[in-house]
Design an enzyme around this catalytic site. Structure first.
Site, PDB file in Angstrom:
ATOM      1  N   LYS A 201       0.848  -1.187   0.000  1.00  0.00           N
ATOM      2  CA  LYS A 201       0.000   0.000   0.000  1.00  0.00           C
ATOM      3  C   LYS A 201       0.881   1.235   0.000  1.00  0.00           C
ATOM      4  CE  LYS A 201      -3.696   2.244   2.618  1.00  0.00           C
ATOM      5  NZ  LYS A 201      -4.539   2.162   3.819  1.00  0.00           N
ATOM      6  N   LYS A 254      -2.085  -1.538  -3.942  1.00  0.00           N
ATOM      7  CA  LYS A 254      -2.950  -0.374  -3.878  1.00  0.00           C
ATOM      8  C   LYS A 254      -2.113   0.888  -3.926  1.00  0.00           C
ATOM      9  CE  LYS A 254      -6.169   1.644  -0.638  1.00  0.00           C
ATOM     10  NZ  LYS A 254      -6.152   2.004   0.734  1.00  0.00           N
TER      11      LYS A 254
HETATM   12  C1  PBG Z   1      -7.885   3.083   5.481  1.00  0.00           C
HETATM   13  C2  PBG Z   1      -8.078   2.925   4.006  1.00  0.00           C
HETATM   14  C3  PBG Z   1      -7.862   3.865   2.983  1.00  0.00           C
HETATM   15  C4  PBG Z   1      -8.302   3.271   1.804  1.00  0.00           C
HETATM   16  C5  PBG Z   1      -8.738   1.991   2.124  1.00  0.00           C
HETATM   17  N1  PBG Z   1      -8.580   1.792   3.483  1.00  0.00           N
HETATM   18  C6  PBG Z   1      -7.358   5.262   3.045  1.00  0.00           C
HETATM   19  C7  PBG Z   1      -5.985   5.561   3.478  1.00  0.00           C
HETATM   20  O1  PBG Z   1      -5.157   4.701   3.738  1.00  0.00           O
HETATM   21  O2  PBG Z   1      -5.733   6.758   3.604  1.00  0.00           O
HETATM   22  C8  PBG Z   1      -8.321   3.937   0.466  1.00  0.00           C
HETATM   23  C9  PBG Z   1      -9.380   3.473  -0.461  1.00  0.00           C
HETATM   24  C10 PBG Z   1      -9.658   4.369  -1.622  1.00  0.00           C
HETATM   25  O3  PBG Z   1      -9.004   5.415  -1.839  1.00  0.00           O
HETATM   26  O4  PBG Z   1     -10.580   4.044  -2.365  1.00  0.00           O
HETATM   27  N2  PBG Z   1      -6.617   2.833   5.938  1.00  0.00           N
HETATM   28 ZN    ZN Z   2      -6.202   3.570   8.086  1.00  0.00          ZN
END
Ligand code: PBG
Ligand code: ZN
Length: 328
Positions: A201, A254
């Site tokens: 991520k 992601k």
């Molecule tokens: C929470 C989370 C996020 C997303 C999924 N779970 C946001 C982040 O990490 O700031 C992003 C999903 C999206 O942008 O569609 N940790």
């Molecule tokens: Zn989070």
């Protein structure tokens, strides 16, 4: 140049494309309804179905209206959902996230009782539940405190599974979270529950619209101390393998669209199903491009096939309903 020679060369590549039937027969990648996972946002309160500017047609539902979304999904054959909760109250330790009557816990019970067809995956994180908006708890000096956070994340996961979740998906990016969570789940007897790790991520501006709809922006600082740096790709295999060693069953990448190099690389070295998250900012860009008429909506399908080609088994996408309606 000899004319017939040019012609032969052309046909050498075109033979497999000239006929509709054959073109389908030899296709290497297809999209199936079972590849798609639909995010759902649930919020405390009554009679709520609200969207945000950047994500038209994606809604936050209160539980009394959630059936509207569930009916649509069932009708289209979309049974795999990823639940996100937006609580009423936030505090410094995100206690709403592991409350047995928290918004997600209630939503899981509701969805599972609404139809056993649903396969419920839950996002496990603290950022929607902490008043500071970070994915972990903070030290006195305001740093995200890795190890004490692990116990809380494990508590969240266990509470989701006790409410009926089929799979948990930790998205926090703390070190050691998968191992801690696996241990806690096993200790509670949930040895059969898989973990989908948001293993790869990146720290990304593509999450902007999500943070608005989930109300999860950090109030101070950023997530750059725990999410990955997009300038780098050398360590992704090690990071994914560490996640697998700790017990991850599925590995997520992601964001998705600009990270297909990462996905492709993992596909060659990781023997677990790969998942991409086609995130909120990607949705917003494609959606606005289509709405403005500059591009045709078929780019959505083309994008999904790009994910498949690069190695995705599963795709988390806000476009699932459109895709199911138009192309499946
Ligand atoms: C929470 C989370 C996020 C997303 C999924 N779970 C946001 C982040 O990490 O700031 C992003 C999903 C999206 O942008 O569609 N940790
Ligand atoms: Zn989070």
């Amino acid at each position: 140049m000899d004319q017939s020679y040019t012609c032969d060369v052309t046909h050498r590549f075109r033979r497999l494309r000239e006929n509709d039937n054959l073109r389908n027969m030899v296709r290497e990648n297809h999209l199936s309804i079972n590849d798609l996972i639909t995010p759902i946002f649930v919020v405390e309160g009554q009679n709520i179905k609200s969207s945000t500017e950047a994500m038209p047609e994606v809604y936050r539902y209160s539980l009394d209206r959630l059936h509207e979304e569930l009916d649509e999904l069932l009708q289209l054959g979309l049974h795999q959902v990823l639940l996100f909760g937006i609580p009423e109250q936030k505090d410094s330790v995100g206690s709403g996230a592991y409350d047995e009557n928290g918004i997600v816990q209630k939503a899981i019970r509701y969805v599972k009782s609404y139809s056993p067809k649903f396969y419920v995956i839950t996002d496990v994180c603290l950022c929607q539940y902490t008043d500071h908006g970070h994915c972990g708890i903070l030290t006195d000096s305001g740093c995200v405190d890795n190890d004490p956070t692990l116990a809380l994340l494990s508590k969240i996961a266990v509470s989701h599974v006790k409410s009926g979740a089929d799979m948990v998906a930790p998205s926090d990016m703390m070190d050691g979270r998968i191992g801690a969570m696996r241990q806690s789940l096993d200790r509670e007897g949930f040895t059969y529950i898989p973990i989908m790790s948001y293993a790869i991520k990146y720290h990304s501006s593509y999450y902007g619209p999500f943070r608005a709809i989930a109300d999860s922006s950090p109030k101070q600082g950023s997530r750059s101390s725990y999410q990955m740096d997009f300038h780098n790709s050398k360590d992704v295999i090690d990071v994914a393998k560490a996640s697998i060693d700790q017990g991850a069953d599925l590995i997520m990448v992601k964001p998705a669209m600009m990270y297909l190099d990462i996905l492709h690389e993992l596909n060659g070295s990781i023997n677990k199903p790969l998942v991409v998250y086609n995130v909120s900012g990607e949705y917003a860009l494609l959606y606005q491009g289509i709405k403005s008429g500059f591009v045709n909506e078929s780019i959505v399908y083309e994008t999904m096939i790009g994910f498949k080609r690069a190695g995705a088994k599963l795709i988390i996408t806000y476009f699932s309903k459109l895709i199911a309606e138009k192309w499946l």
